[in-house]
Design an enzyme around this catalytic site. Sequence first.
Site, PDB file in Angstrom:
ATOM      1  N   ASP A   1     -25.500 -19.195 -15.501  1.00  0.00           N
ATOM      2  CA  ASP A   1     -24.314 -18.231 -16.122  1.00  0.00           C
ATOM      3  C   ASP A   1     -24.268 -17.020 -17.003  1.00  0.00           C
ATOM      4  O   ASP A   1     -24.722 -16.851 -18.210  1.00  0.00           O
ATOM      5  CB  ASP A   1     -23.881 -19.614 -17.071  1.00  0.00           C
ATOM      6  CG  ASP A   1     -22.219 -19.502 -17.727  1.00  0.00           C
ATOM      7  OD1 ASP A   1     -21.769 -18.608 -17.710  1.00  0.00           O
ATOM      8  OD2 ASP A   1     -22.356 -20.612 -18.698  1.00  0.00           O
TER       9      ASP A   1
ATOM     10  N   THR B   1      -6.843  -7.643 -21.108  1.00  0.00           N
ATOM     11  CA  THR B   1      -7.908  -6.745 -22.033  1.00  0.00           C
ATOM     12  C   THR B   1      -9.023  -6.552 -22.165  1.00  0.00           C
ATOM     13  O   THR B   1     -10.314  -5.771 -22.704  1.00  0.00           O
ATOM     14  CB  THR B   1      -7.313  -7.403 -23.166  1.00  0.00           C
ATOM     15  OG1 THR B   1      -6.133  -7.788 -23.602  1.00  0.00           O
ATOM     16  CG2 THR B   1      -8.125  -7.868 -24.663  1.00  0.00           C
ATOM     17  N   ALA B   2      -9.820  -7.703 -21.468  1.00  0.00           N
ATOM     18  CA  ALA B   2     -11.442  -7.850 -20.986  1.00  0.00           C
ATOM     19  C   ALA B   2     -11.925  -6.651 -20.587  1.00  0.00           C
ATOM     20  O   ALA B   2     -12.344  -6.052 -20.323  1.00  0.00           O
ATOM     21  CB  ALA B   2     -11.356  -8.739 -20.052  1.00  0.00           C
ATOM     22  N   LYS B   3     -11.097  -5.755 -19.187  1.00  0.00           N
ATOM     23  CA  LYS B   3     -11.436  -5.075 -18.260  1.00  0.00           C
ATOM     24  C   LYS B   3     -11.370  -3.757 -19.327  1.00  0.00           C
ATOM     25  O   LYS B   3     -12.647  -2.501 -19.407  1.00  0.00           O
ATOM     26  CB  LYS B   3     -10.905  -5.097 -17.237  1.00  0.00           C
ATOM     27  CG  LYS B   3     -11.035  -5.961 -16.105  1.00  0.00           C
ATOM     28  CD  LYS B   3     -12.272  -5.996 -16.019  1.00  0.00           C
ATOM     29  CE  LYS B   3     -12.822  -7.068 -14.562  1.00  0.00           C
ATOM     30  NZ  LYS B   3     -14.358  -6.906 -14.648  1.00  0.00           N
TER      31      LYS B   3
ATOM     32  N   SER C   1     -11.034  -2.094 -14.187  1.00  0.00           N
ATOM     33  CA  SER C   1     -10.231  -2.812 -12.436  1.00  0.00           C
ATOM     34  C   SER C   1      -9.085  -1.870 -13.349  1.00  0.00           C
ATOM     35  O   SER C   1      -9.291  -1.397 -14.389  1.00  0.00           O
ATOM     36  CB  SER C   1      -9.564  -4.302 -13.128  1.00  0.00           C
ATOM     37  OG  SER C   1      -8.469  -4.495 -12.539  1.00  0.00           O
TER      38      SER C   1
ATOM     39  N   ARG D   1     -20.566 -13.579  -2.828  1.00  0.00           N
ATOM     40  CA  ARG D   1     -19.350 -12.784  -2.257  1.00  0.00           C
ATOM     41  C   ARG D   1     -19.017 -12.060  -2.859  1.00  0.00           C
ATOM     42  O   ARG D   1     -18.783 -10.993  -3.674  1.00  0.00           O
ATOM     43  CB  ARG D   1     -18.144 -14.098  -2.672  1.00  0.00           C
ATOM     44  CG  ARG D   1     -17.716 -14.603  -3.395  1.00  0.00           C
ATOM     45  CD  ARG D   1     -16.936 -15.391  -3.619  1.00  0.00           C
ATOM     46  NE  ARG D   1     -16.339 -16.258  -4.534  1.00  0.00           N
ATOM     47  CZ  ARG D   1     -15.118 -16.767  -5.412  1.00  0.00           C
ATOM     48  NH1 ARG D   1     -14.980 -16.967  -3.529  1.00  0.00           N
ATOM     49  NH2 ARG D   1     -14.242 -17.111  -5.692  1.00  0.00           N
TER      50      ARG D   1
ATOM     51  N   GLY E   1     -22.703 -12.036  -9.765  1.00  0.00           N
ATOM     52  CA  GLY E   1     -21.314 -12.482  -9.488  1.00  0.00           C
ATOM     53  C   GLY E   1     -21.692 -11.886  -7.333  1.00  0.00           C
ATOM     54  O   GLY E   1     -20.713 -11.969  -7.069  1.00  0.00           O
ATOM     55  N   ALA E   2     -22.902 -12.017  -7.180  1.00  0.00           N
ATOM     56  CA  ALA E   2     -22.575 -11.024  -5.949  1.00  0.00           C
ATOM     57  C   ALA E   2     -22.771 -11.957  -4.725  1.00  0.00           C
ATOM     58  O   ALA E   2     -23.131 -12.178  -3.356  1.00  0.00           O
ATOM     59  CB  ALA E   2     -24.008 -10.449  -6.468  1.00  0.00           C
TER      60      ALA E   2
ATOM     61  N   TYR F   1      -7.709 -10.968 -18.609  1.00  0.00           N
ATOM     62  CA  TYR F   1      -7.736  -9.777 -18.029  1.00  0.00           C
ATOM     63  C   TYR F   1      -8.146  -8.365 -18.086  1.00  0.00           C
ATOM     64  O   TYR F   1      -8.948  -7.250 -18.241  1.00  0.00           O
ATOM     65  CB  TYR F   1      -7.508 -10.605 -16.473  1.00  0.00           C
ATOM     66  CG  TYR F   1      -8.315  -9.683 -15.003  1.00  0.00           C
ATOM     67  CD1 TYR F   1      -9.479 -10.371 -15.033  1.00  0.00           C
ATOM     68  CD2 TYR F   1      -7.899  -8.512 -14.774  1.00  0.00           C
ATOM     69  CE1 TYR F   1     -10.075 -10.051 -13.858  1.00  0.00           C
ATOM     70  CE2 TYR F   1      -8.460  -8.208 -13.372  1.00  0.00           C
ATOM     71  CZ  TYR F   1      -9.948  -8.946 -12.938  1.00  0.00           C
ATOM     72  OH  TYR F   1     -10.746  -8.315 -12.205  1.00  0.00           O
TER      73      TYR F   1
END
Length: 251
Positions: A61, A154-156, A140, A16, A13-14, A152
């Site tokens: 992906d 839960t994922a983090k 996060s 930006r 995810g680099a 989000y």
Amino acid sequence: MQRFNDRVAIVTGAARGIGAATAKRFASEGANVAVIDLDESAAAATAESLGAAKAIGIGADVSDEDSVAAAVERVVAELGGAHILVNNAGVTRDNLLFKMSAADWDTVMSVHLRGAFLMSRAAQQVFVAQKYGKIVNLSSVSALGNRGQANYSTAKMGVQGLTRTLAIELGPFGINVNAVAPGFIVTDMTDETARRVGVDPETFREAAAAETPVRRVGQPDDIATAVTFLASDEASFVAGQTLYVDGGRKL
């Protein structure tokens, strides 16, 4: 100080934001860098801008097993190895629970959790063989709970559990695994959140700064600094930790 001479860093995810800032920080300290992003042209453009001795942009992906395997194989082939993995790729699909679709839930879980799992599993094959590696996952402050972000958050928080577990499993093989949990960081993602809730991005930032003990919002470089520390040999006795970089705010 060139902490990463002869090291190859992979940052997902680099193209930006936080990922790009992190890739640039690694490059500035001597690393060869693989910029991985869903948008290969953007990844290539970012890689070219880093000023690294060697840098490549790869379209992948992170939620797709074959795509991940191909990306890591290409990094090793073109950059001569792999030593550091930063799992930064992420998306948001914010909504209140009663409005959140199953697709919104699955997309966020796939990119953040499945992506970190697949990338870590692929990278550890290289790391274990050489008895050296660093994995830094992006969590996060939203892991602590945030309205409209059930998926989000839960994922983090899951990322933190993954971090702790991988640190236990991989530590005996010379691999440190840690996480960074950013607070409010000025990125396209937070600007998009502001617009979604009907607020001007600058006003949104000012409100966040007012609620932060250090009285400012974070910049991508703030996170890059923390990530590169955890990926360095200076942090060789740090494992399984989540470092909150949030100006003292949390939520």
